[in-house]
Write a protein that holds these residues in place. Structure first.
Motif, PDB file in Angstrom:
ATOM      1  N   GLN A   1     -31.707 -63.417  57.186  1.00 32.11           N
ATOM      2  CA  GLN A   1     -32.499 -62.240  57.510  1.00 32.11           C
ATOM      3  C   GLN A   1     -33.146 -61.690  56.251  1.00 32.11           C
ATOM      4  O   GLN A   1     -32.542 -61.704  55.174  1.00 32.11           O
ATOM      5  CB  GLN A   1     -31.612 -61.167  58.148  1.00 32.11           C
ATOM      6  N   ARG A   2     -34.380 -61.234  56.394  1.00 27.31           N
ATOM      7  CA  ARG A   2     -35.126 -60.677  55.268  1.00 27.31           C
ATOM      8  C   ARG A   2     -35.100 -59.149  55.335  1.00 27.31           C
ATOM      9  O   ARG A   2     -35.291 -58.559  56.388  1.00 27.31           O
ATOM     10  CB  ARG A   2     -36.571 -61.166  55.271  1.00 27.31           C
ATOM     11  N   LEU A   3     -34.888 -58.540  54.195  1.00 25.39           N
ATOM     12  CA  LEU A   3     -34.992 -57.089  54.047  1.00 25.39           C
ATOM     13  C   LEU A   3     -36.100 -56.814  53.046  1.00 25.39           C
ATOM     14  O   LEU A   3     -36.098 -57.368  51.946  1.00 25.39           O
ATOM     15  CB  LEU A   3     -33.678 -56.495  53.541  1.00 25.39           C
ATOM     16  N   SER A   4     -37.035 -55.983  53.417  1.00 27.55           N
ATOM     17  CA  SER A   4     -38.160 -55.716  52.520  1.00 27.55           C
ATOM     18  C   SER A   4     -38.472 -54.226  52.466  1.00 27.55           C
ATOM     19  O   SER A   4     -38.232 -53.489  53.425  1.00 27.55           O
ATOM     20  CB  SER A   4     -39.408 -56.500  52.959  1.00 27.55           C
ATOM     21  N   VAL A   5     -38.994 -53.803  51.314  1.00 28.72           N
ATOM     22  CA  VAL A   5     -39.392 -52.417  51.095  1.00 28.72           C
ATOM     23  C   VAL A   5     -40.793 -52.423  50.508  1.00 28.72           C
ATOM     24  O   VAL A   5     -41.084 -53.199  49.592  1.00 28.72           O
ATOM     25  CB  VAL A   5     -38.424 -51.697  50.137  1.00 28.72           C
TER      26      VAL A   5
END
Length: 236
Positions: free
Chosen positions: A223-227
């Motif tokens: 899973q990718r987490l991006s800001v």
């Protein structure tokens, strides 16, 4: 006495003006303004899964439908607890009761029975065991299952990593633009953060029938987490 009251009122009215005059004014941009929107991203393996599971029953009367539903739901919850799911990870999401109708041409609808439903939201903190628990649910009487949704239980540290990457990317691109324009970065004027993206969620599973499933498995994947951040630079 009137003169003294008037003096107090005049003094009170002058306080906001004095306070506002003391507030420092933001320094205006003298050079070239550059606005950059950058995104930082980190990848990880989801460590928590949640599903919606429930029991749907039908009977000639509302009381019978609810009674059968309650019995089967009690067996479902007992199976979850026996499988090691904690009380805090089992939450009722909805309870419903609807009449079932028979329709005929040119005739008013006739109630033929009632359908009762009870839905739970269940969280699995050991994703590898989720498949076995799903099998246990169906064996206990659950006949409606949707999910899973995979996520990261405590993403804060990972999101901070994404923020650092986003700022680094914004500064690198600002350096590129400044060099191409024959300028240099004087300062960062402002930074604001947009919403973070938890990455794509899995497509929900279709509702399952009440036969026993064999060795259901759930693959956690990645899973990718991006800001995203918006950074304003002043170039000179």
């Amino acid at each position: 006495m009137k003169m003294k009251s008037l003096a107090i009122l005049m003094a009170a009215a002058s306080v906001p003006a004095i306070s506002s005059a003391q507030e420092p004014a933001a320094a205006a941009i003298q050079g070239t303004r550059l606005d950059i929107v950058a995104t930082g991203e980190v990848s990880t393996t989801p460590d928590i899964a949640s599903i919606s599971a429930g029991v749907v029953t039908q009977a000639p009367t509302a009381a019978a439908a609810m009674a059968e539903n309650a019995q089967r739901m009690a067996a479902t919850v007992a199976a979850l607890k026996k499988a090691g799911v904690a009380d805090r990870d089992i939450q009722t999401s909805s309870i419903g009761l609807q009449p079932q109708y028979k329709y005929a041409e040119n005739q008013p609808p006739v109630i033929t029975g009632y359908q009762a439903s009870n839905q739970l939201i269940i969280r699995f903190r050991d994703v590898k065991r989720a498949g076995a628990i799903l099998d246990a649910l169906v064996a206990a009487g659950a006949n409606q299952i949707n999910g899973p949704n995979l996520s990261v239980d405590h993403p804060e540290a990972l999101l901070d990593q994404a923020r650092v990457k986003a700022i680094a990317d914004a500064k690198a691109r600002a350096e590129l633009y400044a060099k191409a324009a024959g300028l240099s970065i004087k300062r960062i004027v402002s930074i604001s953060e947009g919403s973070f993206d938890p990455g794509p969620r899995p497509v929900p599973m279709m509702a399952m029938r009440a036969e026993k499933m064999a060795d259901t498995s759930i693959e956690a994947g990645e899973q990718r987490l991006s800001v995203s951040v918006s950074v304003t630079f002043e170039l000179q």
